[in-house]
Design a protein around this motif. Structure first.
Motif, PDB file in Angstrom:
ATOM      1  N   ASN A  51       0.806  -1.222   0.000  1.00  0.00           N
ATOM      2  CA  ASN A  51       0.000   0.000   0.000  1.00  0.00           C
ATOM      3  C   ASN A  51       0.846   1.282   0.000  1.00  0.00           C
ATOM      4  O   ASN A  51       0.363   2.331  -0.420  1.00  0.00           O
ATOM      5  CB  ASN A  51      -0.901  -0.053   1.247  1.00  0.00           C
ATOM      6  CG  ASN A  51      -1.574   1.253   1.551  1.00  0.00           C
ATOM      7  OD1 ASN A  51      -2.546   1.620   0.908  1.00  0.00           O
ATOM      8  ND2 ASN A  51      -1.048   1.992   2.531  1.00  0.00           N
ATOM      9  N   ALA A  52       2.111   1.195   0.444  1.00  0.00           N
ATOM     10  CA  ALA A  52       2.931   2.421   0.555  1.00  0.00           C
ATOM     11  C   ALA A  52       3.037   3.104  -0.804  1.00  0.00           C
ATOM     12  O   ALA A  52       3.240   2.439  -1.826  1.00  0.00           O
ATOM     13  CB  ALA A  52       4.332   2.074   1.055  1.00  0.00           C
ATOM     14  N   GLY A  53       2.882   4.393  -0.803  1.00  0.00           N
ATOM     15  CA  GLY A  53       3.031   5.087  -2.081  1.00  0.00           C
ATOM     16  C   GLY A  53       2.725   6.560  -1.965  1.00  0.00           C
ATOM     17  O   GLY A  53       2.188   7.024  -0.963  1.00  0.00           O
ATOM     18  N   ALA A 105       9.936   2.733  -8.874  1.00  0.00           N
ATOM     19  CA  ALA A 105      10.642   1.961  -7.838  1.00  0.00           C
ATOM     20  C   ALA A 105       9.739   1.705  -6.633  1.00  0.00           C
ATOM     21  O   ALA A 105       9.703   0.605  -6.086  1.00  0.00           O
ATOM     22  CB  ALA A 105      11.903   2.708  -7.395  1.00  0.00           C
ATOM     23  N   LEU A 106       8.985   2.713  -6.228  1.00  0.00           N
ATOM     24  CA  LEU A 106       8.171   2.576  -5.019  1.00  0.00           C
ATOM     25  C   LEU A 106       6.916   1.731  -5.244  1.00  0.00           C
ATOM     26  O   LEU A 106       6.533   0.932  -4.394  1.00  0.00           O
ATOM     27  CB  LEU A 106       7.791   3.973  -4.500  1.00  0.00           C
ATOM     28  CG  LEU A 106       6.974   4.009  -3.210  1.00  0.00           C
ATOM     29  CD1 LEU A 106       7.669   3.268  -2.067  1.00  0.00           C
ATOM     30  CD2 LEU A 106       6.699   5.445  -2.791  1.00  0.00           C
ATOM     31  N   HIS A 107       6.282   1.905  -6.405  1.00  0.00           N
ATOM     32  CA  HIS A 107       4.990   1.232  -6.620  1.00  0.00           C
ATOM     33  C   HIS A 107       5.119  -0.133  -7.301  1.00  0.00           C
ATOM     34  O   HIS A 107       4.177  -0.914  -7.268  1.00  0.00           O
ATOM     35  CB  HIS A 107       4.057   2.134  -7.432  1.00  0.00           C
ATOM     36  CG  HIS A 107       3.665   3.374  -6.703  1.00  0.00           C
ATOM     37  ND1 HIS A 107       2.490   3.479  -5.982  1.00  0.00           N
ATOM     38  CD2 HIS A 107       4.299   4.549  -6.534  1.00  0.00           C
ATOM     39  CE1 HIS A 107       2.431   4.678  -5.431  1.00  0.00           C
ATOM     40  NE2 HIS A 107       3.515   5.354  -5.742  1.00  0.00           N
ATOM     41  N   SER A 115      -3.686  -0.388  -6.329  1.00  0.00           N
ATOM     42  CA  SER A 115      -3.586   0.351  -7.587  1.00  0.00           C
ATOM     43  C   SER A 115      -4.514   1.563  -7.527  1.00  0.00           C
ATOM     44  O   SER A 115      -4.946   1.979  -6.434  1.00  0.00           O
ATOM     45  CB  SER A 115      -3.933  -0.575  -8.762  1.00  0.00           C
ATOM     46  OG  SER A 115      -3.811   0.107  -9.981  1.00  0.00           O
ATOM     47  N   SER A 116      -4.807   2.096  -8.689  1.00  0.00           N
ATOM     48  CA  SER A 116      -5.551   3.361  -8.770  1.00  0.00           C
ATOM     49  C   SER A 116      -6.289   3.423 -10.099  1.00  0.00           C
ATOM     50  O   SER A 116      -5.875   2.785 -11.084  1.00  0.00           O
ATOM     51  CB  SER A 116      -4.544   4.513  -8.692  1.00  0.00           C
ATOM     52  OG  SER A 116      -5.078   5.691  -9.227  1.00  0.00           O
ATOM     53  N   THR A 117      -7.323   4.228 -10.113  1.00  0.00           N
ATOM     54  CA  THR A 117      -8.003   4.453 -11.401  1.00  0.00           C
ATOM     55  C   THR A 117      -7.025   5.031 -12.427  1.00  0.00           C
ATOM     56  O   THR A 117      -7.192   4.810 -13.621  1.00  0.00           O
ATOM     57  CB  THR A 117      -9.190   5.425 -11.226  1.00  0.00           C
ATOM     58  OG1 THR A 117      -8.764   6.520 -10.418  1.00  0.00           O
ATOM     59  CG2 THR A 117     -10.378   4.750 -10.578  1.00  0.00           C
ATOM     60  N   PHE A 125      -8.174   2.127  -6.224  1.00  0.00           N
ATOM     61  CA  PHE A 125      -9.009   3.158  -5.606  1.00  0.00           C
ATOM     62  C   PHE A 125      -9.243   4.323  -6.553  1.00  0.00           C
ATOM     63  O   PHE A 125      -8.406   4.633  -7.397  1.00  0.00           O
ATOM     64  CB  PHE A 125      -8.353   3.678  -4.320  1.00  0.00           C
ATOM     65  CG  PHE A 125      -8.332   2.661  -3.213  1.00  0.00           C
ATOM     66  CD1 PHE A 125      -9.527   2.121  -2.743  1.00  0.00           C
ATOM     67  CD2 PHE A 125      -7.145   2.226  -2.658  1.00  0.00           C
ATOM     68  CE1 PHE A 125      -9.534   1.164  -1.729  1.00  0.00           C
ATOM     69  CE2 PHE A 125      -7.140   1.275  -1.649  1.00  0.00           C
ATOM     70  CZ  PHE A 125      -8.327   0.747  -1.183  1.00  0.00           C
ATOM     71  N   GLY A 126     -10.379   4.965  -6.331  1.00  0.00           N
ATOM     72  CA  GLY A 126     -10.669   6.223  -7.016  1.00  0.00           C
ATOM     73  C   GLY A 126     -10.259   7.370  -6.108  1.00  0.00           C
ATOM     74  O   GLY A 126      -9.107   7.453  -5.681  1.00  0.00           O
ATOM     75  N   HIS A 127     -11.216   8.225  -5.771  1.00  0.00           N
ATOM     76  CA  HIS A 127     -10.918   9.407  -4.947  1.00  0.00           C
ATOM     77  C   HIS A 127     -11.181   9.081  -3.478  1.00  0.00           C
ATOM     78  O   HIS A 127     -12.333   9.014  -3.045  1.00  0.00           O
ATOM     79  CB  HIS A 127     -11.813  10.563  -5.419  1.00  0.00           C
ATOM     80  CG  HIS A 127     -11.530  11.867  -4.743  1.00  0.00           C
ATOM     81  ND1 HIS A 127     -11.969  13.058  -5.241  1.00  0.00           N
ATOM     82  CD2 HIS A 127     -10.857  12.177  -3.602  1.00  0.00           C
ATOM     83  CE1 HIS A 127     -11.575  14.047  -4.445  1.00  0.00           C
ATOM     84  NE2 HIS A 127     -10.913  13.530  -3.443  1.00  0.00           N
TER      85      HIS A 127
HETATM   86  N1  NAD Z   1      -6.025   8.550  -1.702  1.00  0.00           N
HETATM   87  C1  NAD Z   1      -6.424   8.195  -2.888  1.00  0.00           C
HETATM   88  O1  NAD Z   1      -7.372   8.806  -3.461  1.00  0.00           O
HETATM   89  C2  NAD Z   1      -5.792   7.038  -3.604  1.00  0.00           C
HETATM   90  C3  NAD Z   1      -6.333   6.676  -4.843  1.00  0.00           C
HETATM   91  C4  NAD Z   1      -5.773   5.604  -5.528  1.00  0.00           C
HETATM   92  C5  NAD Z   1      -4.728   4.910  -4.981  1.00  0.00           C
HETATM   93  N2  NAD Z   1      -4.206   5.300  -3.784  1.00  0.00           N
HETATM   94  C6  NAD Z   1      -3.075   4.527  -3.274  1.00  0.00           C
HETATM   95  O2  NAD Z   1      -3.357   4.107  -1.968  1.00  0.00           O
HETATM   96  C7  NAD Z   1      -2.128   3.925  -1.254  1.00  0.00           C
HETATM   97  C8  NAD Z   1      -2.210   4.628   0.096  1.00  0.00           C
HETATM   98  O3  NAD Z   1      -2.333   6.025  -0.121  1.00  0.00           O
HETATM   99  P1  NAD Z   1      -3.019   7.051   0.909  1.00  0.00           P
HETATM  100  O4  NAD Z   1      -3.988   7.831   0.116  1.00  0.00           O
HETATM  101  O5  NAD Z   1      -3.453   6.339   2.126  1.00  0.00           O
HETATM  102  O6  NAD Z   1      -1.760   7.999   1.197  1.00  0.00           O
HETATM  103  P2  NAD Z   1      -1.079   8.490   2.576  1.00  0.00           P
HETATM  104  O7  NAD Z   1      -0.056   9.470   2.163  1.00  0.00           O
HETATM  105  O8  NAD Z   1      -2.129   8.902   3.534  1.00  0.00           O
HETATM  106  O9  NAD Z   1      -0.403   7.160   3.122  1.00  0.00           O
HETATM  107  C9  NAD Z   1       0.666   6.546   2.438  1.00  0.00           C
HETATM  108  C10 NAD Z   1       1.700   6.066   3.447  1.00  0.00           C
HETATM  109  O10 NAD Z   1       2.791   5.490   2.708  1.00  0.00           O
HETATM  110  C11 NAD Z   1       3.984   5.871   3.366  1.00  0.00           C
HETATM  111  N3  NAD Z   1       5.108   5.854   2.443  1.00  0.00           N
HETATM  112  C12 NAD Z   1       5.324   6.680   1.389  1.00  0.00           C
HETATM  113  N4  NAD Z   1       6.495   6.424   0.830  1.00  0.00           N
HETATM  114  C13 NAD Z   1       7.053   5.405   1.545  1.00  0.00           C
HETATM  115  C14 NAD Z   1       8.280   4.706   1.456  1.00  0.00           C
HETATM  116  N5  NAD Z   1       9.209   5.027   0.541  1.00  0.00           N
HETATM  117  N6  NAD Z   1       8.523   3.696   2.325  1.00  0.00           N
HETATM  118  C15 NAD Z   1       7.616   3.389   3.288  1.00  0.00           C
HETATM  119  N7  NAD Z   1       6.430   4.044   3.423  1.00  0.00           N
HETATM  120  C16 NAD Z   1       6.184   5.041   2.564  1.00  0.00           C
HETATM  121  C17 NAD Z   1       3.722   7.282   3.866  1.00  0.00           C
HETATM  122  O11 NAD Z   1       4.610   7.649   4.923  1.00  0.00           O
HETATM  123  C18 NAD Z   1       2.273   7.201   4.301  1.00  0.00           C
HETATM  124  O12 NAD Z   1       2.153   6.885   5.672  1.00  0.00           O
HETATM  125  C19 NAD Z   1      -1.021   4.437  -2.176  1.00  0.00           C
HETATM  126  O13 NAD Z   1      -0.422   3.351  -2.842  1.00  0.00           O
HETATM  127  C20 NAD Z   1      -1.774   5.308  -3.153  1.00  0.00           C
HETATM  128  O14 NAD Z   1      -1.097   5.420  -4.380  1.00  0.00           O
HETATM  129  C21 NAD Z   1      -4.728   6.343  -3.079  1.00  0.00           C
END
Ligand code: NAD
Length: 294
Positions: free
Chosen positions: A112-114, A134-136, A165-167, A210-212
């Motif tokens: 989930n990190a990203g 690299a991260l995703h 993933s994401s939309t 996920f979407g928004h």
């Molecule tokens: N919020 C949205 O609308 C949405 C939509 C589609 C997908 N996503 C995906 O959902 C996931 C979670 O996102 P979120 O919205 O909860 O964001 P968020 O920023 O609230 O949480 C993400 C967490 O990942 C951690 N992180 C980031 N880089 C890191 C690294 N290099 N190593 C370890 N941890 C790291 C951050 O510190 C943070 O705590 C992500 O993969 C994001 O791409 C989110």
């Protein structure tokens, strides 16, 4: 936290009705990357409420520790293992510590990190591109590879990998070529795990797009949230306030449910897929978008 607790209570009641009195994930050991806040933190709490032993992984040590502590003070089982998913040594350490915590077992990984580092194609730098891929993509692959000995096991225990993933990955998004490619890549990785580790070991692998969802990634950029890259560069998170306000004023007309989702709603979908209710679902990409893009 209060909405998360009440939804957790309702979910626990459902689990009881379905004959999982110890919770839907009783005794399962789960690594959740990026669980210091946002969607991941809600996943950690919901999983713990369902009896999982949760490994809270995040680059932000303080936030990871706070999530683990709040789980423990609510009677759950959790440990914080903080570090950077861009660091291969941390990934190996994460698996080692998770296996120790789980007394030799790891059942679930939620990749989930990203974060997003947006730019239109002609202005995107190599560093912006490489960091997001690299991260995703690379980091989830390395984590899954390092955890292979705990998933390639023939003991009949449930094992499941969920990649986030994401939309943007499914449909593309202007200004997000790096993120769209990375989030599309996740679906191929997921399906490959399902095909490699499903037949002999019963491992399920699914993608959730996920979407928004309301987290700092979709909050106003002007709020000032940022992440720091390994070489110290600050990357601003969020979307420009004017852009967000326009969507809200238009009543989120691109979303059939006409609203963004909460982090708790996003986490519930992850719990659903990890749970025994999805025991015959593998290799799928499940959109959690309020109906957007249908
Ligand atoms: N919020 C949205 O609308 C949405 C939509 C589609 C997908 N996503 C995906 O959902 C996931 C979670 O996102 P979120 O919205 O909860 O964001 P968020 O920023 O609230 O949480 C993400 C967490 O990942 C951690 N992180 C980031 N880089 C890191 C690294 N290099 N190593 C370890 N941890 C790291 C951050 O510190 C943070 O705590 C992500 O993969 C994001 O791409 C989110």
């Amino acid at each position: 936290m209060s909405s998360s607790s009440s939804s957790a209570e309702r979910l626990s009641q459902i689990a009881g009705h379905l004959n999982f009195p110890q919770g839907l994930l009783a005794g399962q050991v789960a690594i959740i990357t990026g669980s210091g806040q946002g969607i991941g933190a809600e996943v950690a709490r919901l999983f713990a409420n369902e009896g999982a032993k949760v490994v809270v992984s995040d680059i932000d040590a303080k936030k990871a520790e706070d999530v683990a502590q709040s789980i423990k003070s609510n009677g759950g089982s959790a440990v914080a293992v903080s570090g950077d998913m861009l660091d291969s040594k941390y990934i190996d350490e994460l698996v080692k510590k998770a296996a120790e915590f789980g007394e030799g077992k790891i059942n679930i990984i939620v990749n989930n990190a990203g974060f997003t580092w947006d730019g239109v194609i002609h202005k995107t730098t190599d560093k912006q591109w490489d960091t997001i891929i690299a991260l995703h993509n690379t980091a989830p692959f390395k984590l899954i590879r390092a955890a292979a000995p705990y998933f390639r096991v023939k003991d009949g225990a449930p094992r499941s990998i969920i990649n986030i993933s994401s939309t943007s990955g499914l449909h593309g998004n202007a200004g997000q070529a790096n993120y769209a490619l990375a989030k599309a890549g996740v679906t191929g990785l997921t399906k490959t795990i399902a095909k490699e580790w499903g037949p002999q070991f019963g491992v399920r692998a699914n993608t959730i797009a996920f979407g928004h969802i309301l987290t700092r990634l979709t909050a106003a950029k002007e709020d000032g949230a940022f992440v720091t890259t390994p070489d110290g560069q600050k990357v601003a998170l969020g979307i420009p306030k004017a852009q967000g306000d326009t969507k809200a004023k238009a009543g989120f007309e691109d979303i059939p449910l006409r609203r963004p989702g909460s982090a708790t709603e996003a986490a519930r979908a992850i719990l659903a897929v990890a749970s025994p209710l999805f025991s015959y679902v593998s290799g799928q990409t499940i959109s959690v978008t309020g109906g957007r893009n249908i």
